[in-house]
Motif scaffolding. Structure first.
Motif, short mmCIF file in Angstrom:
data_model
loop_
_atom_site.label_atom_id
_atom_site.label_comp_id
_atom_site.label_asym_id
_atom_site.label_seq_id
_atom_site.Cartn_x
_atom_site.Cartn_y
_atom_site.Cartn_z
N ALA A 361 11.56 -3.93 -0.50
CA ALA A 361 10.14 -4.25 -0.59
C ALA A 361 9.44 -4.00 0.74
CB ALA A 361 9.96 -5.70 -1.02
N GLU A 362 10.13 -4.22 1.86
CA GLU A 362 9.62 -3.89 3.19
C GLU A 362 10.32 -2.62 3.63
OE1 GLU A 362 8.00 -3.05 6.34
OE2 GLU A 362 7.21 -4.87 5.40
N PHE A 368 11.87 -4.80 10.69
CA PHE A 368 12.55 -5.98 10.16
C PHE A 368 13.82 -6.25 10.96
CE2 PHE A 368 14.77 -8.75 7.29
CZ PHE A 368 13.81 -9.33 6.47
N GLY A 369 14.56 -5.19 11.29
CA GLY A 369 15.77 -5.37 12.09
C GLY A 369 15.48 -5.87 13.49
N ARG A 394 17.17 -10.53 4.21
CA ARG A 394 16.87 -9.12 3.99
C ARG A 394 15.75 -9.02 2.98
NH1 ARG A 394 20.92 -6.02 -0.06
NH2 ARG A 394 19.34 -4.50 0.46
N PRO A 395 15.00 -7.94 2.98
CA PRO A 395 13.94 -7.79 1.98
C PRO A 395 14.51 -7.68 0.57
CG PRO A 395 13.69 -6.21 3.80
CD PRO A 395 15.04 -6.82 3.93
N ALA A 396 13.73 -8.10 -0.40
CA ALA A 396 14.09 -7.88 -1.80
C ALA A 396 14.15 -6.38 -2.07
CB ALA A 396 13.06 -8.54 -2.72
N VAL A 397 14.95 -5.99 -3.07
CA VAL A 397 15.10 -4.57 -3.38
C VAL A 397 14.91 -4.33 -4.87
CG1 VAL A 397 16.68 -4.17 -1.45
CG2 VAL A 397 17.61 -4.69 -3.72
#
Length: 428
Positions: A361-362, A368-369, A394-397
């Motif tokens: 999603a991101e 993000f890392g 972690r972002p949703a996928v």
């Protein structure tokens, strides 16, 4: 509730992301680098980077509620890129110096081009400008860079902001890493067979393996999880190729991708070798140049756009084939960066590689890392290499299932044949 901030120093802009302790994204911001359009090829003015970083942080601050102060900042981004600490132009990853060597060899070649002393990696130079001590941020297991200052591992403290550039004094500044490494961390490359294309101007393929496995011609680095490594390499001009097509057609990238969707797999026989700046993995031939073959009188912008998208997938498949020949099998691909925003592009990659694609999603996984690194620096979660299980948000996928096509198998075979023929015409 506090947030941590990750900054991704991209090729054309600084991107900031604020992350909460439970992994929610509180705000995003970006800012371009002033004057970047006039920088010499392979070089950059660090002052433009600093302005972009300061502007991105200011824009991020304006998006955050007053009750969500910043607990830590970490910067990562383009690499290998060397900045002379005492002033002058930086040598970027786009410079041909050392471009076919390892990242450490490329840094050494960049350093040889500089007359100024005390070099730093770009994200370390910027951290120093914000108040940190001079050091070299290194991913665990990466070799030390001679002359770049003392090593501080990703996720460890570099210093604190000094109150300059619109930031309050006293915010911890945490060691980051190059953007691909940060994206691998954020994309949860946590089990053998999981791979990623980090996107960006070049793109690439990296696949998780048990620690200690090595293959000739492939880069290797430690995974964020102990006991696992990552093998692969950067490819050639994927985002850059689409940007080139945008320039010559006068159409925006969303328009080009929309046109590409009107063309069937195989691009009506048009095929692209995306070597605008030479070939990286697995050919490693800087002399190669991009080619377009199969043009006919009825070829138009839709076929060219589709051929560029397919060529990027063929480039990934070329690396994946080399890994598979060495016993490393790709089972899932995570996409990142701007290419991950296109459903068509993700489907083409899934279908050419014939594996599922995870789309976060991101999509700016490097930012993000970097935020994960900042959080590690203040104890929210472990740093890279400090645990054996996935311990980070972690972002949703979403999952894109492959739709294999014979046209793609034939296109990939032509891609290999044409690339070999191009290489036979050029000196290595």
């Amino acid at each position: 509730m506090t947030v941590v901030v990750g900054l991704h120093l991209g090729s054309d802009s600084a991107r900031a992301l604020a992350l909460g302790p439970d992994g929610e994204i509180a705000a995003r911001a970006y800012a371009p680098y002033p004057g970047a359009i006039g920088w010499p090829a392979g070089f950059a003015d660090p002052a433009g980077w600093l302005t972009g970083v300061a502007d991105a942080l200011a824009a991020l601050h304006s998006e955050l509620p007053a009750d969500r102060p910043c607990a830590a900042i970490s910067l990562g981004g383009q690499s290998p890129t060397t900045v002379p600490a005492n002033g002058g132009l930086a040598v970027t990853y786009r410079n041909p110096a050392g471009a076919t060597g390892t990242p450490a060899e490329q840094h050494a070649a960049q350093l040889a081009l500089l007359t100024e002393s005390d070099p730093l990696q770009v994200y370390d130079w910027l951290s120093v400008r914000l108040g940190a001590d001079a050091a070299q941020s290194r991913w665990p297991g990466d070799p030390e860079l001679s002359g770049y200052g003392p090593v501080v591992c990703t996720g460890e403290l570099l210093g604190h902001t000094d109150g300059s550039h619109g930031l309050p004094a006293g915010i911890p500044l945490v060691a980051g890493a190059q953007d691909a490494y940060l994206a691998f961390w954020a994309g949860a490359l946590d089990s053998p067979g999981r791979g990623m294309d980090p996107g960006g101007r070049t793109g690439g393929m990296a696949v998780v393996v048990p620690s200690g496995e090595r293959l000739p011609g492939m880069y290797a680095l430690r995974s964020a999880l102990s006991g696992l490594d990552i093998l692969g390499g950067p490819v050639s001009g994927h985002g850059l190729m689409l940007d080139w097509l945008r320039t010559v057609t006068g159409l925006g990238i969303p328009e080009l991708i929309d046109l590409a969707s009107s063309v069937p797999p195989g691009s009506d026989g048009v095929l692209v070798l995306p070597y605008l700046e030479g070939a990286r993995a697995p050919r490693w031939n800087r002399a190669l140049r991009a080619e377009i073959v199969g043009l006919g009188s009825d070829t138009g912008r839709p076929q060219l756009a589709r051929a560029v998208l397919e060529a990027t997938a063929y480039g990934l498949a070329h690396v994946a084939s080399g890994l598979a020949a060495g016993g490393v099998q790709l089972t899932t691909l995570v996409t990142a960066g701007n290419p991950a925003r296109s459903p068509l592009w993700n489907l083409i990659k899934a279908s050419v590689l014939e594996v599922p694609v995870e789309v976060p999603a991101e999509t700016d996984l490097a930012a993000f890392g970097a935020a994960l690194s900042a959080g590690a620096g203040v104890g929210w979660w472990p740093g890279p290499g400090a645990c054996t299980t996935q311990s980070w948000p972690r972002p949703a996928v979403t999952i894109v299932d492959p739709e294999p096509q014979e046209a793609y198998r034939e296109g990939y075979a032509r891609f290999l044949e044409l690339g070999a023929a191009s290489e036979a015409r050029e000196p290595v």
